[in-house]
Design a protein around this motif. Structure first.
Motif, PDB file in Angstrom:
ATOM      1  N   SER A   1       0.826  -1.219   0.000  1.00  0.00           N
ATOM      2  CA  SER A   1       0.000   0.000   0.000  1.00  0.00           C
ATOM      3  C   SER A   1       0.861   1.271   0.000  1.00  0.00           C
ATOM      4  N   LYS A   2       2.064   1.184   0.615  1.00  0.00           N
ATOM      5  CA  LYS A   2       2.943   2.383   0.674  1.00  0.00           C
ATOM      6  C   LYS A   2       3.308   2.866  -0.734  1.00  0.00           C
ATOM      7  N   LYS A   3       3.518   1.899  -1.641  1.00  0.00           N
ATOM      8  CA  LYS A   3       3.880   2.250  -3.018  1.00  0.00           C
ATOM      9  C   LYS A   3       2.777   3.118  -3.644  1.00  0.00           C
ATOM     10  N   TYR A   4       1.514   2.776  -3.357  1.00  0.00           N
ATOM     11  CA  TYR A   4       0.381   3.511  -3.936  1.00  0.00           C
ATOM     12  C   TYR A   4       0.188   4.868  -3.260  1.00  0.00           C
TER      13      TYR A   4
ATOM     14  N   PHE B   1      -2.703   9.431 -10.683  1.00  0.00           N
ATOM     15  CA  PHE B   1      -3.342   8.551  -9.696  1.00  0.00           C
ATOM     16  C   PHE B   1      -3.684   9.319  -8.412  1.00  0.00           C
ATOM     17  N   ARG B   2      -4.879   9.098  -7.912  1.00  0.00           N
ATOM     18  CA  ARG B   2      -5.315   9.655  -6.616  1.00  0.00           C
ATOM     19  C   ARG B   2      -5.741   8.512  -5.734  1.00  0.00           C
ATOM     20  N   LEU B   3      -5.620   8.681  -4.460  1.00  0.00           N
ATOM     21  CA  LEU B   3      -6.090   7.644  -3.543  1.00  0.00           C
ATOM     22  C   LEU B   3      -7.621   7.732  -3.518  1.00  0.00           C
ATOM     23  N   MET B   4      -8.285   6.803  -4.183  1.00  0.00           N
ATOM     24  CA  MET B   4      -9.740   6.875  -4.280  1.00  0.00           C
ATOM     25  C   MET B   4     -10.359   6.608  -2.902  1.00  0.00           C
ATOM     26  N   GLY B   5     -11.450   7.319  -2.613  1.00  0.00           N
ATOM     27  CA  GLY B   5     -12.072   7.176  -1.292  1.00  0.00           C
ATOM     28  C   GLY B   5     -11.400   8.037  -0.236  1.00  0.00           C
TER      29      GLY B   5
ATOM     30  N   GLU C   1      -4.651  -0.804   6.140  1.00  0.00           N
ATOM     31  CA  GLU C   1      -3.225  -0.443   6.065  1.00  0.00           C
ATOM     32  C   GLU C   1      -3.038   0.898   5.369  1.00  0.00           C
ATOM     33  N   LEU C   2      -3.786   1.048   4.280  1.00  0.00           N
ATOM     34  CA  LEU C   2      -3.693   2.280   3.490  1.00  0.00           C
ATOM     35  C   LEU C   2      -4.154   3.476   4.325  1.00  0.00           C
ATOM     36  N   GLU C   3      -5.229   3.299   5.051  1.00  0.00           N
ATOM     37  CA  GLU C   3      -5.747   4.376   5.895  1.00  0.00           C
ATOM     38  C   GLU C   3      -4.709   4.745   6.950  1.00  0.00           C
ATOM     39  N   GLU C   4      -4.186   3.733   7.626  1.00  0.00           N
ATOM     40  CA  GLU C   4      -3.196   3.940   8.679  1.00  0.00           C
ATOM     41  C   GLU C   4      -1.982   4.697   8.129  1.00  0.00           C
TER      42      GLU C   4
END
Ligand code: ACO
Length: 402
Positions: free
Chosen positions: A260-263, A274-278, A317-320
């Motif tokens: 997830s860190k890569k994104y 690219f945007r973090l959707m949501g 994980e992404l949220e954190e």
């Protein structure tokens, strides 16, 4: 109030506010939103209380008519809705005309707009209150039928007719999932979870789709045409379509090894679209109270249904990671309503390209309430201005000389 008469003739002075980031388009008594404190209230009631104690039809009544219904009012409202769940048989012919690859949002907005043809009296600009009320009931009643039929069209399965012995959400689920060869028993956990999701999506003041409904309605177009336009506005990935994009993004992260860190880094790179959707919201700059409730519901519902979805872990994980990243902290970007909702829809068996349809089902009473308020306030036609940046006056050149 804005004195429209005083503004006449002052065309030299234009307020530029692309995206209407700081422009109030109306006064409204429906939904209160405090983006800094993360507060959302429908008609004064906190979203947390409504999500826990109410149900979708009661919330719909509250939004549309301004007060929580008494027992009698609630029964009348529910009965009127169940009386109108059937749709004209000719609508099936229209449905048959759509290829199975048609996105269900396009099918839904078309079927809703077709109601203008089946109920032409709804086109009269000065409809009676009774006529408007009937249109409201028809919309609430027929939208689940259309939504389920849009899904059946995609699957190439025969449609199911409504079952009026069931509650609003159970009827929808049965129309979605029952097959001629296989009876579908509605799981009360699924039905309750859907009801709560619909409540959380029911209104959100002057967002893109709601403003669309109001602006189309301001030309005195029919309520069906206005709501159909709202569905189209909702469809885009920066608005309601984000719930579909979130799952697609989480799936892509999973397929790419789950890093997830890569994104997160990709989302921060200004050279990468690219945007973090949501993530992120025009108004919430602290947290989205709906996202908090949905995150908890995702854990509950998946646990109760015994579903183990690896993308839920990736989402957490992404949220954190985002909450501890300076880029997201500085820009006040938090998970929004769409970040976890798709995970619940998926656990219910709802396919990804139906997610935004689910959002539309929930947002319907909000759109109706906003349309009704706009008409009752007698608001003027919505017509923004512009700053012209095109060519100055030019001589017409005939085609053979170009
Ligand atoms: N990922 C990465 N960066 C982001 C994100 C994101 N999801 N959202 C905003 N940013 C950045 C922008 O690049 C901008 O950075 P900058 O100041 O360095 O240029 C800054 O945060 C502000 O963003 P804007 O796009 O100006 O904010 P705006 O209010 O116009 O947009 C929106 C809000 C559309 C929701 C945006 O945050 C977004 O695109 N999010 C992803 C899509 C999404 O989840 N939409 C659903 C919204 S909720 C709903 O409609 C139901």
């Amino acid at each position: 109030a804005i004195d429209i008469a005083k503004l006449r003739g002052q065309s030299g002075l234009i307020t530029m506010d692309p995206g209407f980031k700081n422009t109030g388009s109306t006064k409204s008594a429906i939904t209160f939103l405090d983006g800094e404190k993360g507060i959302l209230r429908y008609r004064g009631y906190n979203i947390e209380d409504l999500a826990e104690k109410s149900n979708f039809l009661e919330v719909s009544y509250l939004l549309v008519y301004g007060e929580l219904p008494t027992q009698k009012q609630y029964e009348k409202f529910s009965k009127e809705i169940t009386t109108h769940t059937l749709v004209h048989e000719d609508i099936k012919k229209m449905l048959d005309g759509f290829p199975s690859v048609a996105h269900p949002m396009g099918v839904l907005s078309s079927l809703i707009c077709s109601l203008t043809a089946f109920y032409p009296t709804s086109l009269h600009p000065n409809r009676s209150e009774e006529e408007n009320n009937l249109s409201i009931i028809r919309l609430m009643a027929k939208m689940p039928t259309f939504a389920a039929w849009a899904f059946k069209n995609k699957m190439g399965h025969p449609v199911n007719y409504p079952d009026n012995s069931l509650d609003y959400c159970s009827n929808f689920l049965k129309m979605m999932f029952e097959l001629p060869a296989e009876k579908y028993e509605v799981d009360p956990i699924v039905s309750k979870a859907l009801d709560q999701l619909l409540i959380l999506h029911a209104d959100h003041e002057q967002n893109c789709s709601t403003s669309t409904v109001r602006i189309v309605g301001s030309s005195q177009a029919s309520i069906y045409a206005s709501i159909s336009a709202g569905i189209n506005a909702l469809w885009g990935p920066l608005h309601g379509g984000a719930n579909q994009s979130v799952i697609e993004m989480l799936e892509a992260i999973k397929a790419d090894g789950g890093d997830s860190k890569k994104y997160l880094e990709k989302a921060k790179d200004k050279n990468d679209p690219f945007r973090l959707m949501g993530f992120g919201h025009r108004v919430y700059k602290n947290f989205d109270p709906r996202a908090k409730i949905i995150k908890k519901a995702a854990d509950d519902v998946l646990g109760k249904l015994g579903v183990d979805d690896p993308v839920l872990e990736i989402a957490k994980e992404l949220e954190e990671a985002a909450l501890n990243d300076q880029y997201f902290v500085d820009r006040k970007l938090y998970p929004n309503v769409d970040f976890y909702s798709g995970i619940i829809y998926r656990a219910m068996g709802i396919p990804t390209d139906m997610f935004t349809v689910m959002f539309a089902l929930g947002r319907l009473p909000g759109w109706i309430a906003q349309w009704k308020e706009m008409r009752e306030n007698g608001e003027p036609i919505g017509r923004p201005r512009q700053v012209y940046t095109g060519a100055n006056e030019r001589e017409y050149v005939s085609m053979n000389k170009r």
